[in-house]
Scaffold this motif. Structure first.
Motif, PDB file in Angstrom:
ATOM      1  N   SER A   1      32.873  42.544 -45.179  1.00 32.26           N
ATOM      2  CA  SER A   1      31.881  43.200 -46.039  1.00 32.26           C
ATOM      3  C   SER A   1      30.651  43.669 -45.265  1.00 32.26           C
TER       4      SER A   1
ATOM      5  N   ASP B   1      29.598  47.566 -45.049  1.00 28.40           N
ATOM      6  CA  ASP B   1      28.305  48.078 -45.500  1.00 28.40           C
ATOM      7  C   ASP B   1      27.582  48.827 -44.381  1.00 28.40           C
TER       8      ASP B   1
ATOM      9  N   THR C   1      26.627  52.810 -44.466  1.00 26.38           N
ATOM     10  CA  THR C   1      25.263  53.264 -44.204  1.00 26.38           C
ATOM     11  C   THR C   1      25.270  54.385 -43.170  1.00 26.38           C
TER      12      THR C   1
ATOM     13  N   GLN D   1      27.546  53.225 -52.700  1.00 25.14           N
ATOM     14  CA  GLN D   1      27.876  51.807 -52.649  1.00 25.14           C
ATOM     15  C   GLN D   1      28.296  51.297 -54.026  1.00 25.14           C
TER      16      GLN D   1
ATOM     17  N   ASP E   1      31.960  49.881 -55.099  1.00 21.83           N
ATOM     18  CA  ASP E   1      32.054  48.520 -55.649  1.00 21.83           C
ATOM     19  C   ASP E   1      32.808  48.547 -56.978  1.00 21.83           C
TER      20      ASP E   1
END
Length: 244
Positions: free
Chosen positions: A164, A168, A172, A186, A190
């Protein structure tokens, strides 16, 4: 000035092309995806691109796993694409080509394509696709585009998405390089992962129910056959009765 097509127009066309009933569990999936594709197709800023195509194909395939009858899936997807003025072949060909491109890119090349102002060695084609999006000030972001990007990253460098924190960090890098709304992307991803998990749970419950029903029918058939067999006298029993 031509009149803008409505959601009703697109739905009507879809059900004209695909005339067979759709399994109730999957009907909402199909209609929500169809409406999303329609709304993008009539948006003035929207431009079709391979990442969007990959997002559409991936969403359909992932959420329609286990659909029965299996043969109807092709008709449903073809009809969806036709209803928004395109073809299933166009979407699938672009999605496949993008996945093939992902397999040829290393993790380093992938990251560099989103960070550099010049194409990394061996990644000219991908860099050009990314650069075209980044320089389009009116680029229309969509959830399906995000899913396409996410699928592409997973195909190119699977470990980037397994952790994770790395995932992430990579997202980004992507949103910064493409000038996209990081928080929105994001949240969309999700929700996508969450909905996939829920759909898999539904399918697992459905599969268990079908298996239980199949076992019940087999048991009933076996019991019925046993009763029939028991009611028929064997030849030996018949001969013994006759001798007596």
């Amino acid at each position: 000035m031509s009149q803008v097509r409505t959601v009703s127009d697109t739905k009507r066309d879809f059900y004209t092309y695909h005339t067979r009933p759709i399994n109730s569990i999957f009907r909402r999936v199909v209609e929500e995806l169809l409406v999303e594709m329609h709304l993008l197709s009539v948006n003035a800023d929207f431009r079709y691109d391979p990442f969007y195509a990959l997002g559409v194909v991936t969403s359909f395939e992932r959420f329609m796993q286990g659909y029965r009858p299996e043969a109807d899936k092709d008709s449903i997807f073809q009809s969806m694409c036709q209803a928004v003025g395109d073809t299933a072949e166009h979407y699938k060909q672009d999605a496949i080509a993008l996945l093939e491109l992902a397999k040829r890119c290393s993790g380093t090349q992938l990251i560099d394509c989103f960070r550099q102002d010049v194409p990394p060695e061996g990644a000219q084609e991908l860099w050009e696709k990314i650069e075209a999006i980044a320089k389009n000030k009116n680029f229309k972001y969509s959830r399906l585009f995000a899913i396409g990007i996410y699928t592409f990253l997973g195909e190119s460098e699977p470990q980037l998405l397994e952790d994770s924190e790395k995932r992430d960090e990579m997202l980004t890098t992507v949103t910064t390089g493409l000038n996209l709304p990081a928080e929105k992307m994001q949240k969309d991803l999700d929700l996508y992962r969450s909905n996939l998990e829920k759909m898999n749970q539904v399918l697992a419950v459905l599969e268990d129910a079908l298996l239980a029903e199949r076992k019940r029918r087999e048991k009933e058939e076996a019991e019925a056959q046993a009763k029939v067999a028991a009611s028929i006298e064997s030849p030996e029993t018949t001969e013994s009765s006759a001798d007596a």
